[in-house]
Design an enzyme around this catalytic site. Structure first.
Site, mmCIF file in Angstrom:
data_model
loop_
_atom_site.group_PDB
_atom_site.id
_atom_site.type_symbol
_atom_site.label_atom_id
_atom_site.label_comp_id
_atom_site.label_asym_id
_atom_site.label_seq_id
_atom_site.Cartn_x
_atom_site.Cartn_y
_atom_site.Cartn_z
ATOM 1 N N SER A 129 133.253 -21.442 28.447
ATOM 2 C CA SER A 129 134.283 -22.448 28.742
ATOM 3 C C SER A 129 135.676 -21.827 28.819
ATOM 4 O O SER A 129 136.438 -22.118 29.748
ATOM 5 C CB SER A 129 134.249 -23.587 27.719
ATOM 6 O OG SER A 129 134.216 -23.096 26.404
ATOM 7 N N HIS B 230 125.549 -23.371 25.527
ATOM 8 C CA HIS B 230 126.922 -23.305 24.972
ATOM 9 C C HIS B 230 127.126 -24.573 24.129
ATOM 10 O O HIS B 230 126.369 -24.816 23.195
ATOM 11 C CB HIS B 230 127.884 -23.167 26.161
ATOM 12 C CG HIS B 230 129.293 -22.782 25.839
ATOM 13 N ND1 HIS B 230 129.687 -22.267 24.630
ATOM 14 C CD2 HIS B 230 130.430 -22.842 26.590
ATOM 15 C CE1 HIS B 230 130.993 -22.014 24.660
ATOM 16 N NE2 HIS B 230 131.466 -22.364 25.832
ATOM 17 N N HIS C 238 123.663 -15.916 18.828
ATOM 18 C CA HIS C 238 125.013 -15.908 19.401
ATOM 19 C C HIS C 238 125.195 -14.667 20.251
ATOM 20 O O HIS C 238 124.612 -13.617 19.965
ATOM 21 C CB HIS C 238 126.086 -15.933 18.301
ATOM 22 C CG HIS C 238 127.393 -16.443 18.790
ATOM 23 N ND1 HIS C 238 128.338 -15.616 19.347
ATOM 24 C CD2 HIS C 238 127.898 -17.693 18.855
ATOM 25 C CE1 HIS C 238 129.372 -16.343 19.723
ATOM 26 N NE2 HIS C 238 129.137 -17.610 19.437
ATOM 27 N N ARG D 299 131.700 -21.012 10.510
ATOM 28 C CA ARG D 299 131.903 -22.432 10.812
ATOM 29 C C ARG D 299 130.669 -23.234 10.377
ATOM 30 O O ARG D 299 130.763 -24.366 9.914
ATOM 31 C CB ARG D 299 132.187 -22.621 12.313
ATOM 32 C CG ARG D 299 133.432 -21.871 12.772
ATOM 33 C CD ARG D 299 133.554 -21.845 14.289
ATOM 34 N NE ARG D 299 132.417 -21.197 14.913
ATOM 35 C CZ ARG D 299 132.151 -21.205 16.216
ATOM 36 N NH1 ARG D 299 132.961 -21.842 17.036
ATOM 37 N NH2 ARG D 299 131.096 -20.569 16.697
ATOM 38 N N ASP E 254 126.746 -24.822 15.874
ATOM 39 C CA ASP E 254 126.068 -26.050 16.271
ATOM 40 C C ASP E 254 124.906 -26.445 15.356
ATOM 41 O O ASP E 254 124.388 -27.555 15.456
ATOM 42 C CB ASP E 254 125.545 -25.916 17.707
ATOM 43 C CG ASP E 254 126.685 -25.799 18.703
ATOM 44 O OD1 ASP E 254 127.729 -26.433 18.466
ATOM 45 O OD2 ASP E 254 126.533 -25.076 19.700
HETATM 46 N N1 CMX Z 1 115.810 -18.999 20.147
HETATM 47 C C1 CMX Z 1 114.955 -18.367 20.978
HETATM 48 N N2 CMX Z 1 115.286 -17.293 21.715
HETATM 49 C C2 CMX Z 1 116.530 -16.793 21.548
HETATM 50 C C3 CMX Z 1 117.456 -17.372 20.657
HETATM 51 C C4 CMX Z 1 117.061 -18.536 19.957
HETATM 52 N N3 CMX Z 1 117.879 -19.199 19.147
HETATM 53 N N4 CMX Z 1 118.593 -16.649 20.705
HETATM 54 C C5 CMX Z 1 118.393 -15.656 21.600
HETATM 55 N N5 CMX Z 1 117.133 -15.755 22.119
HETATM 56 C C6 CMX Z 1 116.551 -14.950 23.173
HETATM 57 C C7 CMX Z 1 117.362 -15.115 24.436
HETATM 58 O O1 CMX Z 1 116.987 -16.310 25.129
HETATM 59 C C8 CMX Z 1 117.035 -13.845 25.191
HETATM 60 O O2 CMX Z 1 115.741 -14.010 25.765
HETATM 61 P P1 CMX Z 1 115.424 -13.440 27.263
HETATM 62 O O3 CMX Z 1 115.801 -11.987 27.212
HETATM 63 O O4 CMX Z 1 113.970 -13.708 27.432
HETATM 64 O O5 CMX Z 1 116.303 -14.237 28.178
HETATM 65 C C9 CMX Z 1 116.912 -12.820 24.061
HETATM 66 O O6 CMX Z 1 116.647 -13.576 22.856
HETATM 67 C C10 CMX Z 1 118.141 -11.977 23.838
HETATM 68 O O7 CMX Z 1 119.231 -12.825 23.608
HETATM 69 P P2 CMX Z 1 120.491 -12.345 22.769
HETATM 70 O O8 CMX Z 1 121.015 -11.105 23.385
HETATM 71 O O9 CMX Z 1 120.159 -12.318 21.305
HETATM 72 O O10 CMX Z 1 121.495 -13.568 22.962
HETATM 73 P P3 CMX Z 1 122.353 -13.906 24.253
HETATM 74 O O11 CMX Z 1 123.681 -13.284 24.068
HETATM 75 O O12 CMX Z 1 121.633 -13.623 25.515
HETATM 76 O O13 CMX Z 1 122.451 -15.484 24.139
HETATM 77 C C11 CMX Z 1 122.762 -17.587 23.062
HETATM 78 C C12 CMX Z 1 123.210 -16.115 23.137
HETATM 79 C C13 CMX Z 1 123.707 -18.352 22.148
HETATM 80 C C14 CMX Z 1 122.829 -18.196 24.483
HETATM 81 C C15 CMX Z 1 121.310 -17.626 22.524
HETATM 82 O O14 CMX Z 1 121.273 -17.090 21.218
HETATM 83 C C16 CMX Z 1 120.725 -19.017 22.530
HETATM 84 O O15 CMX Z 1 120.210 -19.474 23.559
HETATM 85 N N6 CMX Z 1 120.769 -19.747 21.348
HETATM 86 C C17 CMX Z 1 120.315 -21.097 21.285
HETATM 87 C C18 CMX Z 1 121.326 -22.037 21.931
HETATM 88 C C19 CMX Z 1 122.593 -22.165 21.110
HETATM 89 O O16 CMX Z 1 122.539 -22.382 19.896
HETATM 90 N N7 CMX Z 1 123.751 -22.065 21.775
HETATM 91 C C20 CMX Z 1 125.056 -22.314 21.134
HETATM 92 C C21 CMX Z 1 125.894 -21.063 20.948
HETATM 93 C C22 CMX Z 1 127.252 -21.416 20.425
HETATM 94 C C23 CMX Z 1 128.180 -21.808 21.557
HETATM 95 O O17 CMX Z 1 128.538 -20.930 22.379
HETATM 96 O O18 CMX Z 1 128.518 -22.953 21.674
#
Ligand code: CMX
Length: 429
Positions: free
Chosen positions: A233, A263, A309, A318, A364
């Site tokens: 964002s 996000h 994250h 947080r 979150d």
């Molecule tokens: N559950 C399952 N799989 C997860 C995961 C989770 N909570 N967190 C990361 N992974 C997976 C990713 O989907 C990715 O898989 P692929 O390679 O198959 O696509 C892999 O692990 C590597 O990811 P990463 O390098 O650890 O994390 P990213 O930087 O790519 O992504 C985030 C970060 C937040 C998008 C991811 O951890 C996620 O999807 N979390 C769940 C959603 C969430 O809580 N989002 C809110 C974040 C806070 C915000 O920005 O508002």
């Protein structure tokens, strides 16, 4: 000129000179490398912009102007806005002046309500909220002054005015969306004598007999205020603002990114996940049941919302602030108890998945269960709360960028063919 504006105005020459001198004297210093993996990896780790309002060291979590967010949890959101812009917390007089200024700008034009009323009943609350901001663009002082030939040195001033106007109106817009979208009855008028959190809590119309919901709203707005410049964002808003689109365009565009489930929308998904476990197991699940459910979620190719994250590598401070709030005010609430149990179990499950870099909860993971406890049970709404708060950081960053004189953002994309050639050239060396 308001106290806050005067304070910021004094900093503008320093911000501007620092930027110019930095590029002149140290422009060639290398900060990051771009590899093929970077191109396909969401530009992770590429240092691509300057953001002074806040930073997120992976092992410490959010720092607002260098101060850990965990040490700011007793501050009002308005104080945080002042801190984001100036690097200082306001004293009593400065805070009162800022609140007065916000109150004077809080009135939302009727045409905004009319547009919201015309939207389908099925619209997502985030679509309604962001639409309201875009509709308000009609009020932009930046655009009006730009059209009248504003000098570049004055951009920050007009951006400041827009930021004040927008932030002043968002609590009322947010509460209006809540009451309209979820059939809560007529809107409740804003009370200019209340602080943001208290005014918002009141305008939702939710019962708050002992003031705990008000406390939660203040905490919520404080905790979500900013998270450095590279998140979806903030970076989207930064890019849009770099084209000299005004704050209304930039903020609503950035918040459209916050509406994504990876996000900001994760907070709605997170409570959904917790309630799903309660439904599946006919009540609050045991640790074993939660472990199994988390594994099933992963096996189904879904993410466990609220965990992981892109930058953090620790339990998000947080999250800890919300967790502590619940432990103090509603430790026996079923959703809170399940959330706390999830915190015990899920990191251990995620740690076993090698590719997941951060198995810990993010902001979150905890907030939804608290909102649910206080009667805000409409979880598609939660990201709007996130947005009301995050607007402070996004608009503050926008003001600083205009003060800096940041140029238009324009990274270079490559075609697959160009990439193949670059790879072949690297191999031939
Ligand atoms: N559950 C399952 N799989 C997860 C995961 C989770 N909570 N967190 C990361 N992974 C997976 C990713 O989907 C990715 O898989 P692929 O390679 O198959 O696509 C892999 O692990 C590597 O990811 P990463 O390098 O650890 O994390 P990213 O930087 O790519 O992504 C985030 C970060 C937040 C998008 C991811 O951890 C996620 O999807 N979390 C769940 C959603 C969430 O809580 N989002 C809110 C974040 C806070 C915000 O920005 O508002």
């Amino acid at each position: 000129m308001s106290i806050l504006k005067e304070k910021f105005a004094k900093k503008v020459p320093e911000i501007r000179d620092r930027y110019k001198n930095m590029v002149k004297e140290h422009g060639a210093v290398k900060l990051a490398e771009v590899s093929v993996a970077t191109l396909y990896g969401g530009l992770r780790g590429v240092k691509g912009m300057v953001c002074d309002t806040s930073s997120v060291p992976p092992d410490r979590g959010l720092l607002i102007r260098g101060r850990p967010i965990g040490e700011l949890t007793d501050k009002l959101p308005e104080e945080i806005f002042y801190l984001l812009l100036t690097g200082e917390l306001p004293n009593k007089e400065e805070l009162a002046a800022l609140q007065k200024d916000f109150a004077a700008r809080a009135k939302v034009p009727e045409y905004v309500w009319n547009v919201l009323r015309a939207m389908p009943k099925t619209s997502h609350p985030m679509a309604m909220f962001n639409t309201a901001i875009l509709v308000l663009e009609n009020e932009s002082k930046f655009r009006a002054r730009y059209d009248a030939g504003m000098k570049k040195d004055d951009y920050w001033d007009a951006a400041f005015e827009d930021a004040m106007d927008i932030n002043a109106k968002l609590p009322e817009i947010g509460a209006f969306v809540y009451r309209l979208r979820f059939d809560k009855g007529a809107p409740i008028a804003s009370d200019p004598n209340l602080d943001w959190g208290a005014n918002f809590a009141r305008m939702t119309g939710l019962p708050d007999p002992n003031g705990e919901f008000t406390k939660l709203m203040r905490l919520y707005f404080t905790l979500h205020c900013d998270h450095e410049g590279g998140n979806v964002s903030a970076f989207s808003a930064h890019t849009i603002g770099s084209a000299l689109s005004d704050q209304y365009y930039a903020l609503s565009g950035g918040l459209n990114g916050l509406a994504g489930p990876l996000h900001g929308l994760a907070n709605q998904e997170c409570l959904g996940w917790i309630l799903e476990t309660n439904k599946k197991f006919g009540g609050s699940p045991s640790e074993e049941q939660l472990e199994k459910f988390a594994q099933e979620t992963l096996d189904a190719g879904r993410v466990v919302p609220g965990y992981g994250h892109a930058v953090l590598r620790i339990t998000d401070p947080r999250f800890t602030a919300f967790y502590d709030f619940g432990a103090k005010y509603c430790p026996d609430d079923p959703a809170y108890k399940t959330m706390a149990r999830v915190f015990k179990v899920v990191p251990e499950v995620l740690k076993k998945v090698q590719k997941i870099k951060d198995p810990w909860p993010n902001v979150d993971a905890a907030s939804g269960s608290l909102l649910y406890h206080y009667g805000m049970v409409e979880f598609p709404y939660y990201t709007v709360l996130f947005s009301i708060s995050r607007a402070m950081g996004i608009t503050a960053q926008h003001i600083v960028s205009r003060a800096m004189g940041s140029p238009i953002v324009r990274p270079k994309s490559m075609t697959g063919e160009e990439l193949d050639k670059a790879i072949a050239a690297a191999a031939a060396k």
